[in-house]
Design a protein around this motif. Structure first.
Motif, mmCIF file in Angstrom:
data_model
loop_
_atom_site.group_PDB
_atom_site.id
_atom_site.type_symbol
_atom_site.label_atom_id
_atom_site.label_comp_id
_atom_site.label_asym_id
_atom_site.label_seq_id
_atom_site.Cartn_x
_atom_site.Cartn_y
_atom_site.Cartn_z
ATOM 1 N N MET A 255 0.835 -1.197 0.000
ATOM 2 C CA MET A 255 0.000 0.000 0.000
ATOM 3 C C MET A 255 0.870 1.247 0.000
ATOM 4 O O MET A 255 2.066 1.192 0.276
ATOM 5 C CB MET A 255 -0.910 0.018 1.232
ATOM 6 N N LYS A 256 0.243 2.371 -0.320
ATOM 7 C CA LYS A 256 0.884 3.674 -0.185
ATOM 8 C C LYS A 256 0.438 4.265 1.147
ATOM 9 O O LYS A 256 -0.753 4.404 1.405
ATOM 10 C CB LYS A 256 0.479 4.590 -1.337
ATOM 11 N N THR A 257 1.382 4.621 2.011
ATOM 12 C CA THR A 257 1.042 5.120 3.336
ATOM 13 C C THR A 257 0.605 6.586 3.271
ATOM 14 O O THR A 257 0.737 7.253 2.244
ATOM 15 C CB THR A 257 2.242 5.002 4.289
ATOM 16 N N GLU A 258 0.087 7.089 4.390
ATOM 17 C CA GLU A 258 -0.309 8.492 4.478
ATOM 18 C C GLU A 258 0.882 9.419 4.272
ATOM 19 O O GLU A 258 0.725 10.564 3.823
ATOM 20 C CB GLU A 258 -0.959 8.766 5.829
ATOM 21 N N SER A 276 5.750 0.411 7.327
ATOM 22 C CA SER A 276 6.220 1.414 6.363
ATOM 23 C C SER A 276 7.706 1.201 6.103
ATOM 24 O O SER A 276 8.395 0.499 6.860
ATOM 25 C CB SER A 276 5.971 2.833 6.889
ATOM 26 N N THR A 277 8.192 1.807 5.034
ATOM 27 C CA THR A 277 9.592 1.643 4.644
ATOM 28 C C THR A 277 10.382 2.921 4.895
ATOM 29 O O THR A 277 9.827 4.028 4.944
ATOM 30 C CB THR A 277 9.715 1.285 3.153
ATOM 31 N N GLU A 278 11.678 2.728 5.041
ATOM 32 C CA GLU A 278 12.592 3.852 5.212
ATOM 33 C C GLU A 278 13.899 3.503 4.509
ATOM 34 O O GLU A 278 14.429 2.408 4.687
ATOM 35 C CB GLU A 278 12.834 4.120 6.691
ATOM 36 N N ALA A 279 14.378 4.412 3.678
ATOM 37 C CA ALA A 279 15.622 4.154 2.939
ATOM 38 C C ALA A 279 16.822 4.498 3.816
ATOM 39 O O ALA A 279 16.898 5.587 4.407
ATOM 40 C CB ALA A 279 15.655 4.986 1.659
ATOM 41 N N GLY A 280 17.770 3.569 3.912
ATOM 42 C CA GLY A 280 18.976 3.793 4.691
ATOM 43 C C GLY A 280 20.001 4.596 3.916
ATOM 44 O O GLY A 280 19.830 4.884 2.723
ATOM 45 N N PRO A 281 21.102 4.991 4.552
ATOM 46 C CA PRO A 281 22.141 5.791 3.880
ATOM 47 C C PRO A 281 22.772 5.073 2.690
ATOM 48 O O PRO A 281 23.247 5.709 1.762
ATOM 49 C CB PRO A 281 23.169 6.034 4.994
ATOM 50 N N ASP A 282 22.751 3.726 2.719
ATOM 51 C CA ASP A 282 23.328 2.971 1.602
ATOM 52 C C ASP A 282 22.296 2.648 0.537
ATOM 53 O O ASP A 282 22.579 1.914 -0.408
ATOM 54 C CB ASP A 282 23.957 1.679 2.128
ATOM 55 N N GLY A 283 21.066 3.198 0.700
ATOM 56 C CA GLY A 283 20.006 2.948 -0.269
ATOM 57 C C GLY A 283 19.179 1.722 0.024
ATOM 58 O O GLY A 283 18.183 1.468 -0.667
ATOM 59 N N ALA A 286 14.507 -0.455 4.621
ATOM 60 C CA ALA A 286 14.242 -1.047 5.928
ATOM 61 C C ALA A 286 12.748 -0.961 6.231
ATOM 62 O O ALA A 286 12.097 0.043 5.933
ATOM 63 C CB ALA A 286 15.036 -0.311 7.009
ATOM 64 N N TRP A 287 12.199 -2.035 6.814
ATOM 65 C CA TRP A 287 10.776 -2.088 7.174
ATOM 66 C C TRP A 287 10.617 -1.900 8.680
ATOM 67 O O TRP A 287 11.413 -2.413 9.466
ATOM 68 C CB TRP A 287 10.175 -3.432 6.772
ATOM 69 N N MET A 288 9.571 -1.176 9.065
ATOM 70 C CA MET A 288 9.264 -1.005 10.490
ATOM 71 C C MET A 288 7.756 -0.979 10.693
ATOM 72 O O MET A 288 7.014 -0.461 9.849
ATOM 73 C CB MET A 288 9.885 0.287 11.017
ATOM 74 N N GLU A 289 7.329 -1.582 11.783
ATOM 75 C CA GLU A 289 5.896 -1.572 12.103
ATOM 76 C C GLU A 289 5.551 -0.202 12.676
ATOM 77 O O GLU A 289 6.088 0.205 13.708
ATOM 78 C CB GLU A 289 5.556 -2.678 13.098
ATOM 79 N N SER A 290 4.658 0.521 11.997
ATOM 80 C CA SER A 290 4.386 1.907 12.368
ATOM 81 C C SER A 290 3.133 2.094 13.211
ATOM 82 O O SER A 290 3.024 3.055 13.966
ATOM 83 C CB SER A 290 4.252 2.763 11.095
#
Length: 451
Positions: A255-258, A276-283, A286-290
Motif C-alpha cells: 500500500m501507499k502510506t499516508e 512502512s519503509t525507510e531508505a537507509g544511507p546505503d540505499g 528497511a521495514w518497520m511496524e508503524s
C-alpha cells in the motif's frame, strides 16, 4: 429580494455540498428544472465540484470471474447511477484501475499459464476505450503477468483526467527473470524491454499494485515461503528488487502510506498491523511496524479477516471476512459490508458528475467503442454463458433430488447472476426479460419438485 447572482452562488454552494460517493444526488438534482440542469451539466460546475472535494470517491469494485465478464459491485446503493458497461463482448479480466481508467486483458485467466493476447484501456465514465493492442514481445513466453495503467498528462491532478494520454506498465515473469515494458498512448508503442534476473520467480496476480511517485510495486515469490518486492519505474524504465517485510507474503498487501512511502498492511486476529519503509544511507530499504489498530469494535470478532488492499486516495482498506468483503474507513469509523465473495477484486475510484455524462456524446481524444466482430463475439460469449447455466441447472436439479436445498438455492442464485450480468453488459434488455422469465419457470419447477 436577493439578486440573481446571490441566488446562483447560494445554489452552487448547496449543490457542491452533495456527497461525491452518491452521484445519484447530482443527477436527480439535474432533473429539477432547466436552470439546474444547465448549471450541473456545465464544465465549470464539474471542475468546481471536483476541486472542492479533491478526493475521488470509491464507486465500487470490479470482481473477476473465471468464465464470464467481470461484475461491478457498487460500494453502496448510493453509487448509482454509475453503470459500468464493459467495452467488449468477450470475456475479459480486469488487471488494474487508476485515475478513472481500467486496464483489461484478453483472455480471462483460466490457468496460471495464461497470458494476455491483447490489452484494452477503458474509461467507464467517459465511455471510451483504447482499442485492443498486443502486449510486448515477451508476453507470449511468460508464465505470469500483471499490468498497471496511469494517466500521463503533465501536471494533472487526476480529478477528471478522462481522455488524457496514459501509460500501461506490463510486467511478466518466467523461470529465470522478470521482464517489463511501458506502452504510451501518445507514441502508440512499447518501450524497450528491461529485465531483472531471478531463478524460479513468479509475480503474484490479484495483489494490489501501489503507485508511489513514478514507481509501481509488486510481490514476487520464488519458493513457497520466500518472496521479494519488484519495483518498476514507469518513466525511467528501471526494474529493481528488494526484500519485503518480515511477514508471510500471503498475509499482507502492499500500500501507499499516508506519508507517501511504500508500506503494507496485515491482520493478526482483529489487529490491523501497518508497516512502512525507510531508505537507509546505503540505499537499502528497511521495514518497520508503524501502527497497530484494533478493529474488534468495527467488525465481528468471530470473522476471519485478511487484508487484500488499500485505496490510498479514498483512504479505505478492504478486507475479506466470513461474509464476503468489507471496506473500512478508519477516519470515519464506517464499515461497509459487500456481497462480493471473491478476493480477486479491483477498486474503482472516480468522480461521476452530470457534466461528464454530457461529454459522453461528444467526440473524445480516444477511439470510440466500435462494432468490430461484434456479432461473432456475442455468439461466442452467449454460448459460454448458456453452457455454464445448463451445467448449474443440471447440478441444481440433482441437488433437489438429493434434498440438498442449500445447494439448489446456490445454483439458482448463480444462474440469475450469470444471466443478469451478461445481458446487462450487452444491453439486451428484451433477452434479459425473457431469460429471467425462463429462470422463474425453472425455479417453479424446482419448488414443485421439492414439495
Amino acid at each position: 429580494m436577493p439578486s440573481p447572482e446571490l441566488c446562483h452562488d447560494l445554489l452552487v454552494d448547496i449543490l457542491t455540498r452533495l456527497p461525491p460517493d452518491d452521484p445519484g444526488c447530482l443527477f436527480r438534482a439535474s432533473l429539477v428544472c432547466t436552470a439546474w440542469r444547465a448549471l450541473l451539466t456545465s464544465p465549470e460546475f464539474g471542475r468546481h465540484y471536483r476541486e472542492v472535494h479533491r478526493t475521488p470517491p470509491l464507486l465500487g469494485f470490479f470482481e473477476n470471474h473465471d468464465t464470464v465478464t467481470p461484475w461491478f459491485a457498487p460500494s453502496s446503493p448510493a453509487a448509482s447511477p454509475f453503470p459500468p458497461l464493459f467495452p467488449d463482448r468477450r470475456g475479459l479480466q480486469v488487471l488494474d484501475s487508476r485515475h478513472g481508467l481500467v486496464l483489461l486483458r484478453n483472455p480471462i485467466r483460466i490457468t496460471e499459464e495464461d497470458h494476455a493476447v491483447s490489452l484494452i484501456v477503458w474509461d467507464p465514465v467517459g465511455r471510451r476505450q483504447w482499442e485492443s493492442f498486443p502486449p510486448p514481445d515477451f508476453g507470449s513466453t511468460i508464465l505470469c503477468d500483471v499490468g498497471v495503467v496511469v494517466c500521463a498528462a503533465d501536471d494533472c491532478d487526476h480529478l477528471g483526467c478522462h481522455g488524457s494520454p496514459f501509460l500501461v506498465g506490463y510486467v511478466g515473469t518466467d523461470y529465470r527473470s522478470a521482464h517489463a515494458s511501458v506502452f504510451s498512448s501518445e507514441t502508440n508503442s512499447w518501450s524497450p524491454v528491461v529485465s531483472c534476473p531471478h531463478p524460479d520467480v513468479e509475480i503474484l496476480r490479484g495483489q494490489p499494485k501501489p503507485l508511489i511517485g513514478n514507481a509501481v510495486y509488486f510481490i514476487c515469490e520464488y519458493h513457497p515461503d520466500e518472496s521479494f518486492i519488484l519495483c518498476f519505474d514507469l518513466f525511467s524504465r528501471k526494474l529493481s528488487k528488494f526484500d519485503g517485510p518480515p511477514i508471510h507474503h500471503y498475509k499482507h498487501a502492499l500500500m501507499k502510506t499516508e506519508e507517501g512511502v511504500l508500506g503494507c498492511a496485515s491482520m493478526e486476529g482483529s489487529l490491523l498491523c501497518l508497516w512502512s519503509t525507510e531508505a537507509g544511507p546505503d540505499g537499502a530499504v528497511a521495514w518497520m511496524e508503524s501502527r497497530v489498530i484494533d478493529l474488534h469494535k468495527l467488525l465481528p470478532s468471530n470473522s476471519f479477516l485478511h487484508v487484500i488492499g488499500f485505496e490510498d486516495r479514498a483512504g479505505v482498506y478492504y478486507l475479506t471476512a466470513d461474509y464476503g468483503v468489507a471496506t473500512v474507513d478508519l477516519k470515519s469509523g464506517q464499515v461497509n459490508k459487500m456481497s462480493i465473495i471473491d478476493s480477486n477484486i479491483v477498486p474503482y475510484t472516480s468522480f461521476y458528475t452530470p457534466d461528464q455524462a454530457v461529454e459522453v456524446a461528444q467526440e473524445g481524444r480516444w477511439e470510440e467503442v466500435g462494432d468490430k466482430e461484434e456479432e461473432e463475439a456475442d455468439e461466442e460469449v452467449e454460448q459460454q454463458v448458456e453452457k455454464a447455466v445448463q451445467e448449474l441447472f443440471t447440478k441444481g436439479s440433482k441437488a433437489l433430488k438429493d434434498e440438498d436445498f442449500f445447494g439448489a438455492e446456490d445454483c439458482k442464485r448463480r444462474i440469475l447472476k450469470i444471466r443478469l450480468g451478461f445481458f446487462l453488459s450487452t444491453w439486451h434488455l428484451p433477452l434479459l426479460l425473457q431469460s429471467l422469465a425462463e429462470a422463474c419457470v425453472h425455479m417453479d419447477c424446482w419448488i414443485q419438485c421439492s414439495n
